[in-house]
Write a protein that holds these residues in place. Structure first.
Motif, short mmCIF file in Angstrom:
data_model
loop_
_atom_site.label_atom_id
_atom_site.label_comp_id
_atom_site.label_asym_id
_atom_site.label_seq_id
_atom_site.Cartn_x
_atom_site.Cartn_y
_atom_site.Cartn_z
N ALA A 209 -75.33 -72.28 75.42
CA ALA A 209 -75.69 -73.58 74.89
C ALA A 209 -74.62 -74.11 73.94
O ALA A 209 -74.28 -75.28 73.95
CB ALA A 209 -77.04 -73.50 74.18
N VAL A 210 -74.07 -73.22 73.12
CA VAL A 210 -73.05 -73.63 72.16
C VAL A 210 -71.77 -74.02 72.88
O VAL A 210 -71.09 -74.98 72.48
CB VAL A 210 -72.79 -72.49 71.14
CG1 VAL A 210 -71.56 -72.77 70.29
CG2 VAL A 210 -74.01 -72.29 70.25
N LEU A 211 -71.42 -73.33 73.95
CA LEU A 211 -70.17 -73.60 74.66
C LEU A 211 -70.29 -74.69 75.73
O LEU A 211 -69.29 -75.07 76.33
CB LEU A 211 -69.66 -72.31 75.30
CG LEU A 211 -69.17 -71.25 74.32
CD1 LEU A 211 -68.76 -70.00 75.08
CD2 LEU A 211 -68.02 -71.78 73.48
N PHE A 212 -71.49 -75.20 75.95
CA PHE A 212 -71.67 -76.21 76.98
C PHE A 212 -70.86 -77.48 76.69
O PHE A 212 -70.16 -77.99 77.57
CB PHE A 212 -73.15 -76.57 77.13
CG PHE A 212 -73.40 -77.63 78.15
CD1 PHE A 212 -73.36 -77.32 79.50
CD2 PHE A 212 -73.67 -78.93 77.77
CE1 PHE A 212 -73.58 -78.30 80.45
CE2 PHE A 212 -73.89 -79.92 78.71
CZ PHE A 212 -73.85 -79.60 80.06
N ILE A 213 -70.93 -77.98 75.48
CA ILE A 213 -70.21 -79.22 75.12
C ILE A 213 -68.70 -79.03 75.21
O ILE A 213 -68.03 -79.85 75.84
CB ILE A 213 -70.63 -79.71 73.72
CG1 ILE A 213 -72.11 -80.07 73.71
CG2 ILE A 213 -69.77 -80.88 73.27
CD1 ILE A 213 -72.47 -81.26 74.58
N PRO A 214 -68.11 -77.98 74.62
CA PRO A 214 -66.65 -77.84 74.76
C PRO A 214 -66.20 -77.65 76.21
O PRO A 214 -65.16 -78.19 76.61
CB PRO A 214 -66.32 -76.60 73.93
CG PRO A 214 -67.46 -76.42 73.01
CD PRO A 214 -68.65 -77.00 73.69
N ARG A 215 -66.97 -76.92 76.99
CA ARG A 215 -66.59 -76.73 78.40
C ARG A 215 -66.66 -78.04 79.17
O ARG A 215 -65.80 -78.33 80.00
CB ARG A 215 -67.51 -75.69 79.05
CG ARG A 215 -67.20 -74.29 78.66
CD ARG A 215 -68.12 -73.33 79.37
NE ARG A 215 -67.87 -71.97 78.92
CZ ARG A 215 -68.73 -70.99 79.01
NH1 ARG A 215 -69.91 -71.21 79.56
NH2 ARG A 215 -68.42 -69.79 78.58
N THR A 216 -67.71 -78.80 78.90
CA THR A 216 -67.85 -80.09 79.57
C THR A 216 -66.74 -81.04 79.14
O THR A 216 -66.17 -81.76 79.97
CB THR A 216 -69.23 -80.70 79.26
OG1 THR A 216 -70.24 -79.77 79.66
CG2 THR A 216 -69.43 -82.01 79.98
N TRP A 217 -66.43 -81.04 77.86
CA TRP A 217 -65.35 -81.87 77.34
C TRP A 217 -64.02 -81.48 77.99
O TRP A 217 -63.27 -82.34 78.43
CB TRP A 217 -65.25 -81.75 75.83
CG TRP A 217 -64.11 -82.51 75.24
CD1 TRP A 217 -62.92 -82.02 74.83
CD2 TRP A 217 -64.04 -83.92 75.03
NE1 TRP A 217 -62.12 -83.02 74.36
CE2 TRP A 217 -62.77 -84.20 74.47
CE3 TRP A 217 -64.92 -84.97 75.24
CZ2 TRP A 217 -62.38 -85.49 74.14
CZ3 TRP A 217 -64.52 -86.25 74.90
CH2 TRP A 217 -63.26 -86.49 74.35
N SER B 34 -78.32 -74.48 83.40
CA SER B 34 -78.82 -73.10 83.36
C SER B 34 -78.09 -72.28 82.30
O SER B 34 -78.56 -71.19 81.94
CB SER B 34 -78.67 -72.44 84.73
OG SER B 34 -77.31 -72.34 85.08
N GLU B 35 -76.98 -72.79 81.79
CA GLU B 35 -76.27 -72.09 80.72
C GLU B 35 -77.04 -72.10 79.41
O GLU B 35 -76.75 -71.34 78.50
CB GLU B 35 -74.89 -72.73 80.49
CG GLU B 35 -73.95 -72.58 81.65
CD GLU B 35 -72.63 -73.28 81.38
OE1 GLU B 35 -72.35 -73.64 80.23
OE2 GLU B 35 -71.87 -73.46 82.34
N PHE B 36 -78.02 -72.96 79.30
CA PHE B 36 -78.80 -73.08 78.06
C PHE B 36 -79.76 -71.90 77.86
O PHE B 36 -80.47 -71.86 76.87
CB PHE B 36 -79.57 -74.39 78.03
CG PHE B 36 -78.70 -75.59 77.79
CD1 PHE B 36 -78.11 -75.79 76.56
CD2 PHE B 36 -78.46 -76.49 78.80
CE1 PHE B 36 -77.31 -76.89 76.33
CE2 PHE B 36 -77.67 -77.59 78.59
CZ PHE B 36 -77.08 -77.80 77.35
N ARG B 37 -79.76 -70.96 78.77
CA ARG B 37 -80.65 -69.79 78.64
C ARG B 37 -80.22 -68.89 77.49
O ARG B 37 -81.04 -68.21 76.90
CB ARG B 37 -80.68 -68.99 79.93
CG ARG B 37 -81.35 -69.73 81.06
CD ARG B 37 -81.38 -68.88 82.30
NE ARG B 37 -81.86 -69.70 83.42
CZ ARG B 37 -81.51 -69.53 84.67
NH1 ARG B 37 -80.69 -68.54 85.00
NH2 ARG B 37 -81.97 -70.30 85.61
N THR B 38 -78.91 -68.89 77.22
CA THR B 38 -78.41 -68.09 76.12
C THR B 38 -77.87 -69.01 75.03
O THR B 38 -77.49 -70.16 75.29
CB THR B 38 -77.27 -67.16 76.58
OG1 THR B 38 -76.17 -67.95 77.00
CG2 THR B 38 -77.73 -66.26 77.72
#
Length: 89
Positions: A53-61, A45-49
């Motif tokens: 979307a940009v911070l999804f990969i670093p946060r997941t990492w 659901s973070e991909f709404r903004t």
């Protein structure tokens, strides 16, 4: 430089294999735990903004890194106790 005896070489190889197995197990568990956490939180659901979307990969990492690094003391304890059972001379 001192040369290793055949028993010492076998022991070191056994330790490297033990570390490899523990690390592989830790990778599988940390990836699985991260995936379950992302699913429970519905992280997509973070991909709404754009920012989300940009911070999804670093946060997941970072989340995966924290989980994986938490296994370090356990890996050291397991391999250390295994090394203590080996005959070195």
């Amino acid at each position: 430089m001192a040369h290793l005896s055949p028993i010492e070489i076998e022991n070191w190889l056994a330790l490297y294999v033990a570390v490899g197995l523990c690390c592989a197990f830790a990778v599988v568990l940390s990836i699985t735990t991260t995936a379950v956490q992302l699913y429970r939180e519905q992280a997509w659901s973070e991909f709404r903004t754009v920012r989300g979307a940009v911070l999804f990969i670093p946060r997941t990492w970072w989340r995966w890194q924290k989980l994986y690094l938490l296994s370090t003391p356990v890996t050291l304890a397991i391999v250390g106790s295994f090394a203590a059972t080996l005959t070195w001379s």
